[in-house]
Design a protein around this motif. Structure first.
Motif: not given
Length: 880
Positions: A774-794
């Motif tokens: 729980r101390d190192h949690v990253a969050i991400a959006y996977h946008t399906l139309n262009d196959g991209t992952v936008l990640r924050s906190g990794a």
């Protein structure tokens, strides 16, 4: 059909009454009809209209039924034995007439009004309960062969009334004008004698049916106030059969304190037909959500009105698996399962319709409605048979009429209302003709629905059957109009609307030209000067009749409404504890507190409209496919197996969440979306492989405390990276551009709240969240139309997938402070309204799509001028 009704003299009182089919049924003890529906015998492929019937069954059924009724009326004995087809030469006329006789013989019945007539033609004289002695009128040239035969039969049974009775009846009839223009008009439109116009006839051109109705009511009121007529019953209004025009007349006369008598009474809802029609549409998979919602709300269903309304709301919000329906018990749950399972065979359909009939309930006073619905459902179940289901045929039996017209109410005191297709039911001193425009007075007479004029002449020549064509219909219409204007004894006012309800120009009727010629005038010379109207007339414009502008309440200048209660506690669980907020609700609170409040109260807009493949449904199906193709805690699927897996789970997703997409007409959209899902699955497989990620859970419930409140939501996926770090993933059916801009601007919110919930969990979180870092949690959006992952906190990552973009942790730097302010205000009972620049700021600066503004028309209507949600650059808001 005859214009001169048969009139009989009552042997007891000497009063005169018209002979009607219902009277004949009572006097001659006519057995109850087996029912008439010509449209149920039209499915013979040998019929000449077979191909048209396959394209437009309803239209063909109406046309054939009209033609068959004309044929029956043309038979002196109302039976097919009157027709010898051998006498008619081969050709189109014989082909169509033979098909009509085939339909008639298959049905074995005649329409209800003809059933009594046919019975009288074969009944003995001593069967009549009372004598029906007819007044001796001249022959009616518009009577059908059947009507003439019935008249002759009644005269043979009972004899004519006495001359004294006829003289007494004539003395009571209204008299037309004795001289002047009105008298000249009543003597005939085609009479060649010279005549002059005078004030007994008036002609006014008005804007539309609303202006016309107000004029007619004001004219009637002025005539009464000035003593030109003594009673309301001295005035009659002739009106076209247009519901809008009739509504305008009723409203206008009511506003003048006048009673229109001769209108139909309150209509009755045809619940039985509605229920049967909806049940058939629902059982014919895929079931339209709107049909299922309409069925759920009918008053005869065994789950009650409140549950029915809640189920309908779920369905109209795209929740095919209604949570309310899932909580039904007993007969309600059993019936819901029956209705949502469809019917693939006639036997199965019959069973389900009978099951529905047995489960219907009857609210107080609705027992007759329930019994009528049960009888109709059982009849349809019996007609379904055991072979293939003929859905159009069964729908025609259901005949959902929507509303059943009430009986015509006629009072002694009141302005007489007469339909343009009817004879006046009493005389008047002044007649007001409304809707005097092209296509009326007489009504437009079209050609025969099945026969050409030359074929009608051949049928008349060889068979002696007089079937009505356009010429006969026009002649009858002109004769009817002549009878209608003959009801006035002192004057007639003709009102011609120049625009229809859509603003389209209307022409004057042909009878207006005939009237002008009757008096040696040009048609344009008939219209009278508006400045000489019989009562003061203010200028009428479109703005004068538009609905009054809706005014909004006085809003506080600072946009803050004090409600003096904790708004965060409006929704409560059964134990009284406030329900947690979800990330999507909190985003709505941030964007528009008013839209959020309406949602908390269940008062957001819920439009009823057909299903559509919108972005939300596309996302739901894509989420389902990814969840099922990539199960948690399982090896990743082989790339070669993806296509089969995606196809299988996509079809299952359609069945569960969007059954309408299974219909053939949606094939192209269905195939396109399935290909999109396959492409997204291939990209997601490559990302998971390259990142070395393990799927811990899909559709996982997160619950935690953050920003002073409890929050609960469902994350699409939880991943564990090789170094043990947790990543919360949210799949989005969109492209990365707008989401990337929002995250960089610090206005993202949803996944940031997911991270907060995971870090400070509360009861209700899924067990899969236990044991995670729980101390190192990253969050991400996977946008399906262009196959991209936008990640924050990794944490620093070396290598990995090229499709993963790591952004800073400040993706919610702007949104969280605003959300905290909104939460504090809502908790204190303060509701902040939006400013008129908010929508522009959110779109341009925050890169948000403010869906909350579409939650209700109130959101945009109740905005405060000059205010903005952002820090202040008004130019950007205005530019948006």
């Amino acid at each position: 059909m005859r214009l001169q009704p048969l009139i009989y003299v009552d042997p007891q009182s000497g009063a005169c009454f018209p002979v009607t089919p219902s009277l004949l049924a009572e006097v001659y003890l006519v057995p109850k009809s087996a029912g008439w529906d010509a449209s149920t015998a039209l499915d013979d492929p040998a019929h000449p209209w077979a191909q048209s019937f396959g394209v437009d069954p309803e239209g063909v059924a109406r046309a054939v039924e009209r033609a068959l009724v004309d044929v029956i009326h043309a038979c002196p004995h109302a039976g097919p034995q009157d027709i010898d087809l051998a006498a008619l030469p081969e050709g189109r006329a014989r082909l169509h007439l033979s098909a009509l006789l085939s339909v008639w013989q298959r049905r074995g019945t005649v329409p209800d009004d003809l059933c009594a007539l046919r019975h009288v033609l074969s009944a003995p004289a001593d069967q009549a309960l009372v004598p029906l002695r007819l007044l001796p009128f001249d022959p009616d040239p518009h009577a059908t062969a059947t009507e003439d035969a019935v008249e002759a039969r009644l005269l043979a049974h009972h004899g004519p009334a006495s001359d004294e009775a006829f003289a007494a009846w004539q003395a009571r009839q209204p008299r037309g004008a004795e001289d002047g223009a009105l008298s000249a008009l009543q003597r005939g439109l085609a009479v060649a004698e010279p005549a002059s116009l005078d004030p007994s006839l008036a002609f006014y051109d008005l804007r539309d049916s609303l202006h016309e109705a107000r004029f007619a009511a004001a004219l009637a009121r002025r005539m009464l106030d000035e003593g030109r007529v003594a009673r309301q019953s001295d005035i009659a209004v002739l009106a076209i059969a247009d519901p809008v025009a009739r509504a305008h007349l009723a409203e206008a006369f009511d506003a003048q304190g006048l009673r229109l008598t001769g209108q139909e009474g309150p209509a009755r809802r045809d619940v039985a037909g509605e229920l049967a029609s909806l049940a058939l549409r629902v059982l014919q998979s895929p079931a339209p959500a709107m049909a299922l919602a309409s069925l759920a709300m009918l008053p005869l269903m065994p789950w009650g009105a409140a549950n029915g309304a809640a189920i309908a709301r779920d369905l109209m919000r795209g929740r095919y698996r209604s949570r309310i329906a899932a909580r039904l018990t007993g007969a309600g749950a059993e019936l819901w399962e029956t209705l949502t399972g469809g019917a693939s065979t006639a036997a199965q359909l019959g069973f389900k319709l009978n099951h529905l009939a047995e489960r219907l309930i009857a609210p107080a006073g609705a027992e007759g409605m329930r019994d009528e619905a049960r009888a109709l459902l059982r009849r349809i179940a019996a007609e379904a048979g055991s072979g293939n289901i003929d859905w159009p045929y069964l729908q025609r039996i259901a005949r959902a009429g929507g509303r059943i017209a009430g009986e015509t109410l006629r009072h002694l005191d009141g302005v007489s209302l007469v339909d343009e297709g009817e004879l006046p039911w009493r005389g008047c001193r002044h007649l007001i003709v409304t809707g005097f425009s092209a296509g009326h007075y007489p009504r437009a007479a079209g050609p025969s629905s099945l026969f050409m004029d030359s074929e009608l002449r051949a049928i008349r020549r060889y068979l002696g059957l007089s079937l009505p064509g356009a010429a006969l219909a026009m002649a009858r219409g002109m004769a009817l109009f002549q009878r209608q204007i003959g009801a006035a004894s002192e004057g007639i006012t003709f009102l011609t609307p120049r625009l229809d309800g859509m603003g389209k120009a209307l022409a004057a009727p042909m009878t207006r030209a005939l009237i002008a010629r009757r008096f040696g005038r040009k048609e344009a010379e008939l219209a009278q000067d508006p400045s000489r109207l019989p009562f003061p007339q203010a200028p009428v414009t479109l703005s004068a009749i538009a609905p009054a502008a809706k005014t909004r309440p006085d809003l506080p200048e600072d946009g803050m409404i004090e409600l003096s209660r904790d708004l965060l506690g409006l929704r409560k669980a059964e134990d009284g504890v406030p329900l947690p907020q979800s990330p999507s609700r909190l985003e709505t609170l941030m964007v528009s507190p008013l839209a959020w409040l309406l949602g908390e109260m269940g008062a957001e807009d819920c439009p009823w409209q057909p299903e559509t493949l919108d972005i939300l449904l596309k996302g739901t199906l894509a989420h389902h496919v990814l969840e099922m193709v990539f199960p948690a805690k399982a090896p990743l699927p082989d790339a070669d197996a993806l296509e089969a897996l995606v196809g299988q789970h996509f079809a299952e997703g359609v069945r569960q969440t969007a059954p309408f997409l299974a219909a053939p007409e949606w094939k192209m959209e269905r195939d396109t979306l399935c290909r999109d899902c396959l492409r997204a699955a291939r990209v997601w497989l490559s990302i998971l492989t390259e990142e070395g990620a393990e799927i811990v859970a899909n559709e996982v419930t997160l619950a935690g405390e953050a920003h002073g409140i409890h929050i609960s939501g469902r994350a699409d996926s939880l991943l564990r990276l090789p170094d043990g770090q947790t990543v919360i993933v949210d799949h989005k059916k969109s492209s990365a551009r707008s989401r990337r801009d929002r995250m960089k601007a610090g206005w993202d919110l949803q996944v940031a709240l997911y991270r907060d919930m995971l870090r400070r969990p509360t009861a209700g979180a899924s067990p899969e969240t236990m044991g995670l870092d729980r101390d190192h949690v990253a969050i991400a959006y996977h946008t399906l139309n262009d196959g991209t992952v936008l990640r924050s906190g990794a944490r620093g990552r070396n290598g990995g997938s090229s499709r993963v973009e790591d952004l800073s942790q400040a993706i919610a730097a702007q949104s969280l402070p605003l959300l905290q302010q909104r939460i504090a205000e809502a908790g204190a009972g303060r509701l902040r309204l939006n400013g008129d620049k908010d929508e522009g700021f959110l779109t341009k600066k925050a890169h948000l799509t403010p869906y909350a503004f579409d939650a209700s028309p109130l959101v945009r209507a109740w905005t405060i001028a000059g205010q903005t949600i952002g820090p202040g650059d008004d130019d950007e808001g205005e530019a948006a």
